[in-house]
Write a protein that holds these residues in place. Sequence first.
Motif, PDB file in Angstrom:
ATOM      1  N   HIS A 239      -1.956  16.031   7.199  1.00  0.00           N
ATOM      2  CA  HIS A 239      -2.284  14.702   7.722  1.00  0.00           C
ATOM      3  C   HIS A 239      -1.035  13.847   7.961  1.00  0.00           C
ATOM      4  O   HIS A 239      -0.210  14.186   8.795  1.00  0.00           O
ATOM      5  N   GLN A 240      -0.866  12.744   7.223  1.00  0.00           N
ATOM      6  CA  GLN A 240       0.234  11.822   7.518  1.00  0.00           C
ATOM      7  C   GLN A 240       1.608  12.419   7.245  1.00  0.00           C
ATOM      8  O   GLN A 240       2.629  11.834   7.619  1.00  0.00           O
ATOM      9  N   TRP A 241       1.646  13.589   6.614  1.00  0.00           N
ATOM     10  CA  TRP A 241       2.925  14.226   6.288  1.00  0.00           C
ATOM     11  C   TRP A 241       3.346  15.240   7.343  1.00  0.00           C
ATOM     12  O   TRP A 241       4.391  15.881   7.200  1.00  0.00           O
ATOM     13  N   GLN A 242       2.549  15.393   8.392  1.00  0.00           N
ATOM     14  CA  GLN A 242       2.953  16.242   9.506  1.00  0.00           C
ATOM     15  C   GLN A 242       4.106  15.584  10.269  1.00  0.00           C
ATOM     16  O   GLN A 242       4.233  14.355  10.293  1.00  0.00           O
ATOM     17  N   LEU A 243       4.899  16.398  10.897  1.00  0.00           N
ATOM     18  CA  LEU A 243       6.031  15.880  11.660  1.00  0.00           C
ATOM     19  C   LEU A 243       5.568  14.937  12.762  1.00  0.00           C
ATOM     20  O   LEU A 243       6.184  13.894  13.009  1.00  0.00           O
ATOM     21  N   GLU A 244       4.445  15.289  13.387  1.00  0.00           N
ATOM     22  CA  GLU A 244       3.936  14.474  14.486  1.00  0.00           C
ATOM     23  C   GLU A 244       2.977  13.386  14.023  1.00  0.00           C
ATOM     24  O   GLU A 244       2.451  12.621  14.836  1.00  0.00           O
ATOM     25  N   GLY A 245       2.731  13.304  12.724  1.00  0.00           N
ATOM     26  CA  GLY A 245       1.841  12.277  12.201  1.00  0.00           C
ATOM     27  C   GLY A 245       0.381  12.673  12.263  1.00  0.00           C
ATOM     28  O   GLY A 245       0.031  13.831  12.527  1.00  0.00           O
ATOM     29  N   PHE A 246      -0.486  11.691  12.030  1.00  0.00           N
ATOM     30  CA  PHE A 246      -1.925  11.938  11.925  1.00  0.00           C
ATOM     31  C   PHE A 246      -2.669  10.808  12.629  1.00  0.00           C
ATOM     32  O   PHE A 246      -2.362   9.629  12.440  1.00  0.00           O
ATOM     33  N   ILE A 247      -3.617  11.161  13.478  1.00  0.00           N
ATOM     34  CA  ILE A 247      -4.385  10.167  14.223  1.00  0.00           C
ATOM     35  C   ILE A 247      -5.589   9.736  13.396  1.00  0.00           C
ATOM     36  O   ILE A 247      -6.427  10.555  13.016  1.00  0.00           O
ATOM     37  N   ASP A 248      -5.671   8.438  13.097  1.00  0.00           N
ATOM     38  CA  ASP A 248      -6.787   7.879  12.340  1.00  0.00           C
ATOM     39  C   ASP A 248      -7.328   6.673  13.097  1.00  0.00           C
ATOM     40  O   ASP A 248      -6.643   5.663  13.243  1.00  0.00           O
ATOM     41  N   ASN A 249      -8.566   6.798  13.602  1.00  0.00           N
ATOM     42  CA  ASN A 249      -9.183   5.727  14.404  1.00  0.00           C
ATOM     43  C   ASN A 249      -8.296   5.312  15.574  1.00  0.00           C
ATOM     44  O   ASN A 249      -8.108   4.122  15.856  1.00  0.00           O
ATOM     45  N   GLY A 250      -7.728   6.319  16.228  1.00  0.00           N
ATOM     46  CA  GLY A 250      -6.910   6.060  17.402  1.00  0.00           C
ATOM     47  C   GLY A 250      -5.504   5.591  17.107  1.00  0.00           C
ATOM     48  O   GLY A 250      -4.726   5.319  18.028  1.00  0.00           O
ATOM     49  N   ARG A 251      -5.150   5.521  15.834  1.00  0.00           N
ATOM     50  CA  ARG A 251      -3.823   5.043  15.442  1.00  0.00           C
ATOM     51  C   ARG A 251      -3.039   6.177  14.794  1.00  0.00           C
ATOM     52  O   ARG A 251      -3.555   6.883  13.933  1.00  0.00           O
ATOM     53  N   ASN A 252      -1.794   6.350  15.230  1.00  0.00           N
ATOM     54  CA  ASN A 252      -0.961   7.403  14.664  1.00  0.00           C
ATOM     55  C   ASN A 252      -0.299   6.912  13.377  1.00  0.00           C
ATOM     56  O   ASN A 252       0.397   5.900  13.369  1.00  0.00           O
ATOM     57  N   ILE A 253      -0.548   7.638  12.293  1.00  0.00           N
ATOM     58  CA  ILE A 253       0.039   7.291  10.997  1.00  0.00           C
ATOM     59  C   ILE A 253       1.071   8.358  10.647  1.00  0.00           C
ATOM     60  O   ILE A 253       0.745   9.539  10.560  1.00  0.00           O
ATOM     61  N   THR A 254       2.301   7.925  10.457  1.00  0.00           N
ATOM     62  CA  THR A 254       3.390   8.849  10.156  1.00  0.00           C
ATOM     63  C   THR A 254       4.175   8.350   8.954  1.00  0.00           C
ATOM     64  O   THR A 254       4.497   7.166   8.862  1.00  0.00           O
ATOM     65  N   CYS A 255       4.461   9.252   8.042  1.00  0.00           N
ATOM     66  CA  CYS A 255       5.297   8.941   6.885  1.00  0.00           C
ATOM     67  C   CYS A 255       6.557   9.801   6.988  1.00  0.00           C
ATOM     68  O   CYS A 255       6.528  10.988   6.651  1.00  0.00           O
TER      69      CYS A 255
END
Length: 409
Positions: free
Chosen positions: A370-386
């Motif tokens: 999820h948010q730990w992927q290089l490309e981030g994670f899409i949640d409700n149309g919003r990209n979340i990246t850590c």
Amino acid sequence: FDGLYPAYVALIRFSPRHLHPFRILAGLGDCNVCWSEDIYRSFGGLGILTQINLNKMSRGNWFMFEELIMGSGTLCHRCIQPNLQLSGGVELDASRLFRDKMYQQHGLVQPIVREKSSSEKRTSHDLLLAYVIDNQRFTSSDRTEINAAITEINNYTNSYLNKTLNSTTKLQWPLVHVSYLSYNQMKTLNLSSIQINSTPFNFQSSTYELSENDFIGQLKIFRQMDIHITGPGTRQMYQTFLSDGSVTINLGGIRPFGTENTERAYSSYLEQYMTSGTPYIKGLYYPINERHKGIKKNEVIKLIRQASQIILQGFSLPVNARDNLAPDGQLFVEMCENDKEFCSLVTMRTDDKHLACLDIWIEDFVHEHHQWQLEGFIDNGRNITCPFNHSLLHELREKYGIKHKQTNH
């Protein structure tokens, strides 16, 4: 545990107030089945004041408290520390203080004290008591394998107990008796049927002083427990109540949830920070590269026998916190040491940090889910990246021997 332990840690920082009776202001709603209220009342020694009642009593009235300690800063239960330890557990000795006070306030003799080694006040022929605590993450197949392991170990123990043993008898394995328990099975004698009227000055029935609640029954079992065995989740919260020189075995689980027997599954230990923050016990873990295949009898037997051997051989106390982590937990600590921006991202609770980066489970990070992927994670149309150093993570996975499949993403 989630609320009471952090509150007590806050009190410890204002020593010696944690050694004196205190009243707990608790955010508990109206509930007829909330057994934790009774624990709060006993633990503080001066009862509790619920926020809902304080709100009602404050209408048209003012109350002045001589002292009020509120909040725990970044020492909350799920506030991840760079060393992946339960907040205050080691540096403030909070795990031990919390355990001892819990036993004391419930009228129980405190666990046996062992200062330097787990073998203190034990002999090589002692019968060790192990308990597998049922866990909602166990599948029917897991339970079958666990019960088969219990049967084999108990049969070995019984075969020796049925013989005449002496101090010179050579044992292949330490003697262990294993029981399988669910918390809802730990019931105490109910005295509610005894009719004793309360007085105008005592609103509680006189039977209350002689009654034991289910939690006291659970503490009694934990006090005599040598080996604690369960999976991740709420069942991990009791390990701080173990006696000095005990072992806790984390059988692990599967993440993401519902991916058992798929290529996406990876091992999950969740609350391993509880173990690293409890220096008077030793933690063992189901093999990290095997757990996704389901729990197997032989692995459980190996872990229980390993636990019994190190107890009687004598592991050193206090236990090094890092040694009480699973391989992925040790990876996280090293990652935090070498990638300071990442460490700040997941441990420093400031307004500019995204909650998804603070709400970290180590196994998800290690497997870049999820948010730990290089490309981030899409949640409700919003990209979340850590963001963090992915190359360093890959190197550390190799170092700690953690197998990873790209399908885990």
